[in-house]
Design a protein around this motif. Structure first.
Motif, PDB file in Angstrom:
ATOM      1  N   GLU A 161      29.207 -31.851  26.160  1.00 47.14           N
ATOM      2  CA  GLU A 161      29.875 -31.103  27.225  1.00 47.14           C
ATOM      3  C   GLU A 161      31.314 -31.573  27.451  1.00 47.14           C
ATOM      4  OE1 GLU A 161      28.396 -28.470  28.506  1.00 47.14           O
ATOM      5  OE2 GLU A 161      26.678 -28.923  27.250  1.00 47.14           O
ATOM      6  N   ILE A 162      31.744 -32.580  26.698  1.00 44.28           N
ATOM      7  CA  ILE A 162      33.066 -33.163  26.889  1.00 44.28           C
ATOM      8  C   ILE A 162      34.016 -32.624  25.821  1.00 44.28           C
ATOM      9  CG2 ILE A 162      34.355 -35.338  26.919  1.00 44.28           C
ATOM     10  CD1 ILE A 162      31.741 -36.658  27.886  1.00 44.28           C
ATOM     11  N   ILE A 163      35.253 -32.436  26.204  1.00 43.10           N
ATOM     12  CA  ILE A 163      36.266 -31.926  25.290  1.00 43.10           C
ATOM     13  C   ILE A 163      37.051 -33.103  24.722  1.00 43.10           C
ATOM     14  CG2 ILE A 163      38.366 -30.540  25.141  1.00 43.10           C
ATOM     15  CD1 ILE A 163      37.241 -28.879  27.491  1.00 43.10           C
ATOM     16  N   ALA A 164      37.234 -33.098  23.398  1.00 41.89           N
ATOM     17  CA  ALA A 164      37.988 -34.164  22.738  1.00 41.89           C
ATOM     18  C   ALA A 164      39.397 -33.706  22.369  1.00 41.89           C
ATOM     19  CB  ALA A 164      37.254 -34.628  21.482  1.00 41.89           C
ATOM     20  N   GLY A 165      39.639 -32.400  22.394  1.00 39.65           N
ATOM     21  CA  GLY A 165      40.958 -31.888  22.050  1.00 39.65           C
ATOM     22  C   GLY A 165      40.955 -30.372  22.091  1.00 39.65           C
ATOM     23  N   TYR A 166      42.130 -29.806  21.855  1.00 38.86           N
ATOM     24  CA  TYR A 166      42.232 -28.351  21.884  1.00 38.86           C
ATOM     25  C   TYR A 166      43.407 -27.886  21.042  1.00 38.86           C
ATOM     26  CZ  TYR A 166      46.218 -28.990  24.920  1.00 38.86           C
ATOM     27  OH  TYR A 166      47.430 -29.363  25.400  1.00 38.86           O
ATOM     28  N   THR A 167      43.348 -26.653  20.625  1.00 38.47           N
ATOM     29  CA  THR A 167      44.454 -25.966  19.978  1.00 38.47           C
ATOM     30  C   THR A 167      44.547 -24.605  20.628  1.00 38.47           C
ATOM     31  OG1 THR A 167      44.083 -27.128  17.887  1.00 38.47           O
ATOM     32  CG2 THR A 167      45.348 -25.083  17.776  1.00 38.47           C
ATOM     33  N   LEU A 168      45.743 -24.254  21.074  1.00 35.95           N
ATOM     34  CA  LEU A 168      45.968 -22.970  21.723  1.00 35.95           C
ATOM     35  C   LEU A 168      46.786 -22.105  20.783  1.00 35.95           C
ATOM     36  CD1 LEU A 168      45.591 -21.365  24.389  1.00 35.95           C
ATOM     37  CD2 LEU A 168      47.772 -22.324  25.131  1.00 35.95           C
ATOM     38  N   ILE A 169      46.263 -20.915  20.481  1.00 33.85           N
ATOM     39  CA  ILE A 169      46.945 -20.003  19.558  1.00 33.85           C
ATOM     40  C   ILE A 169      47.122 -18.636  20.201  1.00 33.85           C
ATOM     41  CG2 ILE A 169      46.172 -21.176  17.456  1.00 33.85           C
ATOM     42  CD1 ILE A 169      43.977 -19.011  17.169  1.00 33.85           C
ATOM     43  N   GLU A 183      41.139 -12.514  14.005  1.00 35.34           N
ATOM     44  CA  GLU A 183      42.160 -13.436  13.518  1.00 35.34           C
ATOM     45  C   GLU A 183      41.951 -14.831  14.121  1.00 35.34           C
ATOM     46  OE1 GLU A 183      47.026 -13.945  13.250  1.00 35.34           O
ATOM     47  OE2 GLU A 183      46.206 -12.217  14.313  1.00 35.34           O
ATOM     48  N   ALA A 184      41.584 -14.881  15.393  1.00 27.20           N
ATOM     49  CA  ALA A 184      41.302 -16.171  16.041  1.00 27.20           C
ATOM     50  C   ALA A 184      40.137 -16.872  15.344  1.00 27.20           C
ATOM     51  CB  ALA A 184      40.999 -15.959  17.521  1.00 27.20           C
ATOM     52  N   ILE A 185      39.104 -16.118  15.038  1.00 23.72           N
ATOM     53  CA  ILE A 185      37.941 -16.695  14.343  1.00 23.72           C
ATOM     54  C   ILE A 185      38.354 -17.228  12.977  1.00 23.72           C
ATOM     55  CG2 ILE A 185      35.698 -16.171  13.299  1.00 23.72           C
ATOM     56  CD1 ILE A 185      35.316 -14.133  15.655  1.00 23.72           C
ATOM     57  N   GLU A 186      39.180 -16.456  12.256  1.00 15.02           N
ATOM     58  CA  GLU A 186      39.639 -16.898  10.931  1.00 15.02           C
ATOM     59  C   GLU A 186      40.389 -18.231  11.026  1.00 15.02           C
ATOM     60  OE1 GLU A 186      41.930 -13.809   9.038  1.00 15.02           O
ATOM     61  OE2 GLU A 186      40.327 -12.336   9.337  1.00 15.02           O
ATOM     62  N   TRP A 187      41.285 -18.355  12.027  1.00 15.64           N
ATOM     63  CA  TRP A 187      42.021 -19.613  12.186  1.00 15.64           C
ATOM     64  C   TRP A 187      41.076 -20.752  12.556  1.00 15.64           C
ATOM     65  CZ3 TRP A 187      46.313 -20.759  10.081  1.00 15.64           C
ATOM     66  CH2 TRP A 187      47.299 -19.801   9.879  1.00 15.64           C
ATOM     67  N   ALA A 188      40.124 -20.493  13.431  1.00 11.43           N
ATOM     68  CA  ALA A 188      39.166 -21.535  13.828  1.00 11.43           C
ATOM     69  C   ALA A 188      38.338 -21.994  12.630  1.00 11.43           C
ATOM     70  CB  ALA A 188      38.268 -21.032  14.954  1.00 11.43           C
ATOM     71  N   MET A 189      37.965 -21.060  11.771  1.00 12.99           N
ATOM     72  CA  MET A 189      37.165 -21.402  10.590  1.00 12.99           C
ATOM     73  C   MET A 189      37.960 -22.253   9.587  1.00 12.99           C
ATOM     74  SD  MET A 189      34.107 -20.081  10.947  1.00 12.99           S
ATOM     75  CE  MET A 189      33.467 -19.995   9.298  1.00 12.99           C
ATOM     76  N   ARG A 190      39.266 -22.171   9.636  1.00 13.75           N
ATOM     77  CA  ARG A 190      40.116 -22.935   8.713  1.00 13.75           C
ATOM     78  C   ARG A 190      40.375 -24.355   9.201  1.00 13.75           C
ATOM     79  NH1 ARG A 190      45.090 -19.087   7.230  1.00 13.75           N
ATOM     80  NH2 ARG A 190      45.726 -20.961   6.130  1.00 13.75           N
ATOM     81  N   MET A 191      40.090 -24.638  10.472  1.00 13.98           N
ATOM     82  CA  MET A 191      40.339 -25.986  10.999  1.00 13.98           C
ATOM     83  C   MET A 191      39.449 -26.994  10.268  1.00 13.98           C
ATOM     84  SD  MET A 191      39.863 -27.577  14.849  1.00 13.98           S
ATOM     85  CE  MET A 191      41.343 -26.926  15.613  1.00 13.98           C
ATOM     86  N   GLU A 234      34.582 -24.783  19.955  1.00  3.06           N
ATOM     87  CA  GLU A 234      34.247 -23.625  20.786  1.00  3.06           C
ATOM     88  C   GLU A 234      35.511 -22.787  20.898  1.00  3.06           C
ATOM     89  OE1 GLU A 234      33.050 -22.739  25.402  1.00  3.06           O
ATOM     90  OE2 GLU A 234      32.256 -24.548  24.450  1.00  3.06           O
ATOM     91  N   LEU A 235      35.421 -21.509  20.607  1.00  2.00           N
ATOM     92  CA  LEU A 235      36.565 -20.610  20.648  1.00  2.00           C
ATOM     93  C   LEU A 235      36.449 -19.721  21.875  1.00  2.00           C
ATOM     94  CD1 LEU A 235      39.073 -19.652  19.054  1.00  2.00           C
ATOM     95  CD2 LEU A 235      37.586 -18.029  17.897  1.00  2.00           C
ATOM     96  N   ARG A 236      37.470 -19.765  22.749  1.00  2.00           N
ATOM     97  CA  ARG A 236      37.438 -18.988  23.992  1.00  2.00           C
ATOM     98  C   ARG A 236      38.754 -18.255  24.192  1.00  2.00           C
ATOM     99  NH1 ARG A 236      34.302 -21.977  27.856  1.00  2.00           N
ATOM    100  NH2 ARG A 236      34.906 -20.417  29.392  1.00  2.00           N
TER     101      ARG A 236
END
Length: 144
Positions: free
Chosen positions: A76-84, A91-99, A111-113
């Protein structure tokens, strides 16, 4: 459309285990790709929850409650984030899958939101304009 890729914490990230040089280089390469594509808005890692603080509101209208970390449930804890900012959900899913695996040990979870836009939350034109004005001021302060 803005999306946040939320990197979930692991027992290692909560223990302060730092990423390997290989993972740092992979993440830098990924971030460079995001920059070249013109979609990266922000990206940061967070320190373990042992240094964190939670503020909760246990009663409506009541006084906030402050609790120091660490917090127990790593999932339940967040270790980091990327905002796009992208054109579509796909397109968001594609970028998340490439991480790359954000922790490098096969424990990574993202988690993509989608981020609310001002117009999604507010219908009063005056309130919308006030919020947009505040956001413009923030951007101007960053440039100063």
């Amino acid at each position: 459309m803005r999306f946040m890729m939320i990197v979930k914490a692991t027992t290692d990230s909560e223990a302060g285990v730092m990423p390997s040089q290989e993972l740092i280089e992979a993440m830098q390469k990924y971030n460079e790709e995001l920059v070249k594509a013109g979609v990266l808005l922000a990206a940061d890692g967070l320190q373990p929850s042992s240094g964190g603080i939670r503020i909760s509101y246990p009663e409506p209208g009541g006084k906030p409650k402050v609790v120091d970390g660490p917090f127990t449930e790593a999932k339940e804890i967040i270790a980091g984030y990327t905002l796009i900012e992208v054109k579509t959900r796909e397109e968001a899913i594609e970028w998340a899958m490439r991480m790359p695996d954000p922790h490098g040990y096969g424990q990574g979870e993202i988690e993509l939101r989608q981020v609310f836009e001002v117009e999604d939350l507010m219908s009063n034109p005056e309130t919308v304009e006030k919020e947009k004005s505040l956001r413009r001021q923030v951007e101007e302060q960053k440039k100063a």
